[in-house]
Design an enzyme around this catalytic site. Structure first.
Site, PDB file in Angstrom:
ATOM      1  N   LYS A  66     -11.478 -29.933  40.457  1.00 23.19           N
ATOM      2  CA  LYS A  66     -12.478 -29.561  41.463  1.00 23.19           C
ATOM      3  C   LYS A  66     -13.787 -29.079  40.839  1.00 23.19           C
ATOM      4  CE  LYS A  66      -9.045 -28.516  45.005  1.00 23.19           C
ATOM      5  NZ  LYS A  66      -8.505 -27.503  45.945  1.00 23.19           N
ATOM      6  N   GLY A 136      -3.966 -14.022  44.375  1.00 23.38           N
ATOM      7  CA  GLY A 136      -4.302 -15.112  43.475  1.00 23.38           C
ATOM      8  C   GLY A 136      -5.798 -15.174  43.253  1.00 23.38           C
ATOM      9  N   GLY A 138      -7.526 -18.204  41.763  1.00 24.25           N
ATOM     10  CA  GLY A 138      -7.945 -19.525  41.335  1.00 24.25           C
ATOM     11  C   GLY A 138      -8.941 -20.161  42.288  1.00 24.25           C
ATOM     12  N   ARG A 161      -3.324 -10.981  38.486  1.00 24.08           N
ATOM     13  CA  ARG A 161      -2.532 -10.499  37.350  1.00 24.08           C
ATOM     14  C   ARG A 161      -3.402  -9.725  36.363  1.00 24.08           C
ATOM     15  NH1 ARG A 161       2.441 -12.676  37.837  1.00 24.08           N
ATOM     16  NH2 ARG A 161       2.638 -14.663  38.944  1.00 24.08           N
TER      17      ARG A 161
END
Length: 285
Positions: A66, A136, A138, A161
């Site tokens: 992407k 998340g 991303g 994380r």
């Protein structure tokens, strides 16, 4: 001759449902177009794109391509500009109007994931939120963040994380006027109106972390949809857990709009019937 070749590119790509979705739409619309899966490594994206001839109409793009598609686009819609991700390329061979200001000889880039999330949540009656917990960090998380802004969110907690992974999302939030903070998976987490999980496929969390996310997390929208329920969804006992198939379906409908009309905002003729046919092609209902 009108360009009639389309494909979804990614690495890996064998799991993609895009051929079923798009094939059903074009059959109903009476268009004799092909749509295939093509595995394209990230470092080969530019070369493979440059090798396409004028018979190619457009591409659906999935991970990890992407950002490459964003760089290749000569014009991008607002959602793509905000997220730094393009999942749809309208190629120069397409015989449809191009957006104002878009060059005739370069791909045009769109991000339909944002609209897919907004529409999928609307199907569930979720059209306004004040706060979001985003799990998340991303590319899909960037789309979820922009979708949350379109739903009115003023606060977003990004669970990652590592804190540094959340920095690009916090930058996007600041551009959107949203107050954003980074949190660890272990919590603590403040109560929120909605949780969107955008973890990589198959990712599993330790049970204590999943339970902490479920506590006061509001409804869960998990971009995962197969297998279902996801590991995180099994912990969502106090509120409903929503699978991500609706996002997949609605973003594909927006791609079909782009490939057939040149615009993400131009509804298809008989769009409800097209959407139902696409859903049936994948879900069998």
């Amino acid at each position: 001759m009108s360009a009639s070749h389309l494909a979804v590119w990614g690495d890996p790509i064998a799991h993609s449902r895009s051929p079923q979705l798009h094939g059903a739409a074009y059959a109903l619309l009476g268009l004799d177009w092909s749509f295939e899966r093509v595995r394209v490594a990230e470092d080969r994206f530019d070369a493979v794109l440059a090798g396409l001839d004028a018979s190619w109409r457009g591409l659906a793009v999935t991970m990890p391509l992407k950002e490459r598609a964003w760089n290749a686009a000569g014009w991008r819609d607002r959602r793509a500009e905000l997220t730094g991700a393009v999942n749809t390329l309208l190629l120069p061979g397409a015989d449809v109007p191009r957006p104002v200001g878009a060059p005739a000889d370069a791909p045009v880039g769109f991000n339909t994931d944002v609209g897919g999330i907004v529409a999928a949540l609307a199907d569930e009656g979720i059209t306004r939120i004040g706060s979001l917990r985003l799990v998340g960090a991303g590319a899909t998380s960037a789309s979820a963040l922009v979708a949350a802004a379109e739903l009115g969110a003023g606060r977003v907690a990004i669970v990652a994380r590592r804190a540094e992974r959340a920095r690009p999302l916090i930058d996007i939030a600041e551009r959107l006027g949203i107050t954003a903070t980074a949190e660890s998976f272990g919590g603590p987490h403040a109560a929120t109106d909605l949780t969107i999980a955008a973890l990589p496929g198959g990712a599993e969390l330790p049970d204590p972390h999943a339970a902490a996310l479920a506590r006061d997390g509001g409804p869960l929208f998990d971009v995962a949809y197969h297998p279902w329920p996801s590991q995180l969804a099994t912990h969502w006992t106090g509120e409903r857990a929503i699978a991500g198939f609706g996002m997949l379906l609605h973003q594909a409908v927006l791609q079909v709009r782009i490939f057939t009309t040149g615009s993400v905002d131009q509804p298809l003729e008989n769009e409800d019937d097209v959407r139902a046919e696409m859903r049936s092609a994948v879900m069998g209902d």
